[in-house]
Scaffold this motif. Structure first.
Motif, PDB file in Angstrom:
ATOM      1  N   UNK A   7       0.775  -1.371  -0.098  1.00  0.00           N
ATOM      2  CA  UNK A   7      -0.039   0.100   0.111  1.00  0.00           C
ATOM      3  C   UNK A   7       0.990   1.328  -0.097  1.00  0.00           C
ATOM      4  N   UNK A   8       1.982   1.061   0.684  1.00  0.00           N
ATOM      5  CA  UNK A   8       2.862   2.488   0.680  1.00  0.00           C
ATOM      6  C   UNK A   8       4.019   2.279  -0.330  1.00  0.00           C
ATOM      7  N   UNK A   9       4.029   3.085  -1.287  1.00  0.00           N
ATOM      8  CA  UNK A   9       5.177   3.027  -2.013  1.00  0.00           C
ATOM      9  C   UNK A   9       6.322   3.168  -1.761  1.00  0.00           C
ATOM     10  N   UNK A  10       6.807   4.219  -0.734  1.00  0.00           N
ATOM     11  CA  UNK A  10       8.143   4.521  -0.363  1.00  0.00           C
ATOM     12  C   UNK A  10       8.480   3.578   0.726  1.00  0.00           C
ATOM     13  N   UNK A  11       7.752   3.092   1.706  1.00  0.00           N
ATOM     14  CA  UNK A  11       7.818   2.469   2.823  1.00  0.00           C
ATOM     15  C   UNK A  11       8.458   0.983   2.473  1.00  0.00           C
ATOM     16  N   UNK A  12       9.453   0.647   3.469  1.00  0.00           N
ATOM     17  CA  UNK A  12       9.951  -0.668   3.484  1.00  0.00           C
ATOM     18  C   UNK A  12       9.895  -1.053   5.025  1.00  0.00           C
ATOM     19  N   UNK A  13       8.780  -1.986   5.025  1.00  0.00           N
ATOM     20  CA  UNK A  13       8.571  -2.692   6.256  1.00  0.00           C
ATOM     21  C   UNK A  13       9.424  -3.899   6.605  1.00  0.00           C
ATOM     22  N   UNK A  14      10.299  -3.988   7.520  1.00  0.00           N
ATOM     23  CA  UNK A  14      11.067  -5.014   7.663  1.00  0.00           C
ATOM     24  C   UNK A  14      10.645  -6.157   8.726  1.00  0.00           C
ATOM     25  N   UNK A  15       9.638  -5.454   9.594  1.00  0.00           N
ATOM     26  CA  UNK A  15       8.892  -6.412  10.428  1.00  0.00           C
ATOM     27  C   UNK A  15       7.489  -5.772  10.773  1.00  0.00           C
ATOM     28  N   UNK A  16       6.451  -6.567  11.100  1.00  0.00           N
ATOM     29  CA  UNK A  16       5.276  -6.075  11.301  1.00  0.00           C
ATOM     30  C   UNK A  16       4.773  -7.147  12.720  1.00  0.00           C
ATOM     31  N   UNK A  17       5.111  -6.652  13.645  1.00  0.00           N
ATOM     32  CA  UNK A  17       4.473  -7.279  14.986  1.00  0.00           C
ATOM     33  C   UNK A  17       2.866  -7.078  15.145  1.00  0.00           C
ATOM     34  N   UNK A  18       2.162  -8.149  15.482  1.00  0.00           N
ATOM     35  CA  UNK A  18       0.597  -8.066  15.796  1.00  0.00           C
ATOM     36  C   UNK A  18       0.502  -8.636  17.122  1.00  0.00           C
ATOM     37  N   UNK A  19      -0.641  -7.789  17.691  1.00  0.00           N
ATOM     38  CA  UNK A  19      -0.990  -7.921  18.997  1.00  0.00           C
ATOM     39  C   UNK A  19      -2.463  -8.046  18.960  1.00  0.00           C
ATOM     40  N   UNK A  20      -3.170  -8.771  19.582  1.00  0.00           N
ATOM     41  CA  UNK A  20      -4.689  -8.653  19.730  1.00  0.00           C
ATOM     42  C   UNK A  20      -5.099  -7.730  20.890  1.00  0.00           C
ATOM     43  N   UNK A  21      -5.740  -6.542  20.830  1.00  0.00           N
ATOM     44  CA  UNK A  21      -6.232  -6.185  22.005  1.00  0.00           C
ATOM     45  C   UNK A  21      -7.684  -6.259  22.305  1.00  0.00           C
ATOM     46  N   UNK A  22      -7.709  -7.085  23.582  1.00  0.00           N
ATOM     47  CA  UNK A  22      -8.939  -7.485  23.967  1.00  0.00           C
ATOM     48  C   UNK A  22      -9.836  -6.255  24.460  1.00  0.00           C
ATOM     49  N   UNK A  23     -11.270  -6.524  24.501  1.00  0.00           N
ATOM     50  CA  UNK A  23     -12.075  -5.450  25.193  1.00  0.00           C
ATOM     51  C   UNK A  23     -11.945  -4.199  24.782  1.00  0.00           C
ATOM     52  N   UNK A  24     -11.620  -3.775  23.620  1.00  0.00           N
ATOM     53  CA  UNK A  24     -11.685  -2.421  23.034  1.00  0.00           C
ATOM     54  C   UNK A  24     -12.975  -1.911  22.640  1.00  0.00           C
ATOM     55  N   UNK A  25     -13.254  -0.689  23.061  1.00  0.00           N
ATOM     56  CA  UNK A  25     -14.513  -0.195  22.271  1.00  0.00           C
ATOM     57  C   UNK A  25     -14.377  -0.233  21.036  1.00  0.00           C
ATOM     58  N   UNK A  26     -15.646  -0.030  20.301  1.00  0.00           N
ATOM     59  CA  UNK A  26     -15.899  -0.126  18.953  1.00  0.00           C
ATOM     60  C   UNK A  26     -15.420   1.392  18.508  1.00  0.00           C
ATOM     61  N   UNK A  27     -14.408   1.204  17.339  1.00  0.00           N
ATOM     62  CA  UNK A  27     -14.019   2.565  16.694  1.00  0.00           C
ATOM     63  C   UNK A  27     -15.065   2.855  15.536  1.00  0.00           C
ATOM     64  N   UNK A  28     -15.268   4.048  15.198  1.00  0.00           N
ATOM     65  CA  UNK A  28     -16.103   4.342  13.935  1.00  0.00           C
ATOM     66  C   UNK A  28     -15.520   4.979  12.628  1.00  0.00           C
ATOM     67  N   UNK A  29     -14.290   5.451  13.057  1.00  0.00           N
ATOM     68  CA  UNK A  29     -13.561   6.182  11.640  1.00  0.00           C
ATOM     69  C   UNK A  29     -12.171   5.633  12.112  1.00  0.00           C
ATOM     70  N   UNK A  30     -11.528   6.207  10.847  1.00  0.00           N
ATOM     71  CA  UNK A  30      -9.904   6.111  10.868  1.00  0.00           C
ATOM     72  C   UNK A  30      -9.126   7.472  10.970  1.00  0.00           C
ATOM     73  N   UNK A  31      -8.321   7.606  12.022  1.00  0.00           N
ATOM     74  CA  UNK A  31      -7.421   8.653  12.072  1.00  0.00           C
ATOM     75  C   UNK A  31      -5.965   8.697  12.100  1.00  0.00           C
ATOM     76  N   UNK A  32      -5.376   9.729  11.630  1.00  0.00           N
ATOM     77  CA  UNK A  32      -3.941   9.799  11.765  1.00  0.00           C
ATOM     78  C   UNK A  32      -3.832  10.615  12.917  1.00  0.00           C
ATOM     79  N   UNK A  33      -2.896  10.041  13.995  1.00  0.00           N
ATOM     80  CA  UNK A  33      -2.465  10.769  14.968  1.00  0.00           C
ATOM     81  C   UNK A  33      -1.352  11.214  15.066  1.00  0.00           C
TER      82      UNK A  33
END
Length: 90
Positions: free
Chosen positions: A63-89
């Motif tokens: 998806x990102x033309x110039x980014x080079x992801x060397x590692x992508x760690x994944x963690x499941x976050x339990x009991x999170x409230x539902x989110x409604x949109x996507x934001x850049x923070x």
């Protein structure tokens, strides 16, 4: 509905990566957020069905033309409230 936290390592800051993440999430109708970290990594919090999240994670490196992801760690976050949109923070 699950919430995942993805931690992207590599060349992921200063290359438009957060905006690419946002565009992919919006295209897939997945809510969440993305932010740069002081150590040069990027944190993505994303919500969706397990199959949608697997697809998002699989499409992320292309998806990102110039980014080079060397590692992508994944963690499941339990009991999170539902989110409604996507934001850049900041």
């Amino acid at each position: 509905m699950q919430t995942w936290e993805l931690l992207a390592h590599g060349v992921v800051q200063g290359v438009g990566f957060r905006w690419s993440v946002q565009m992919l999430a919006q295209k897939m109708h997945l809510p969440g957020s993305v932010r740069n970290n002081p150590d040069g990594t990027v944190t993505i919090v994303i919500q969706g069905t397990p199959s949608d999240l697997v697809k998002f994670k699989a499409e992320l490196p292309g998806a990102a033309t110039y980014a080079q992801i060397s590692r992508l760690d994944t963690k499941v976050l339990p009991d999170m409230e539902q989110m409604h949109s996507f934001h850049v923070l900041y």
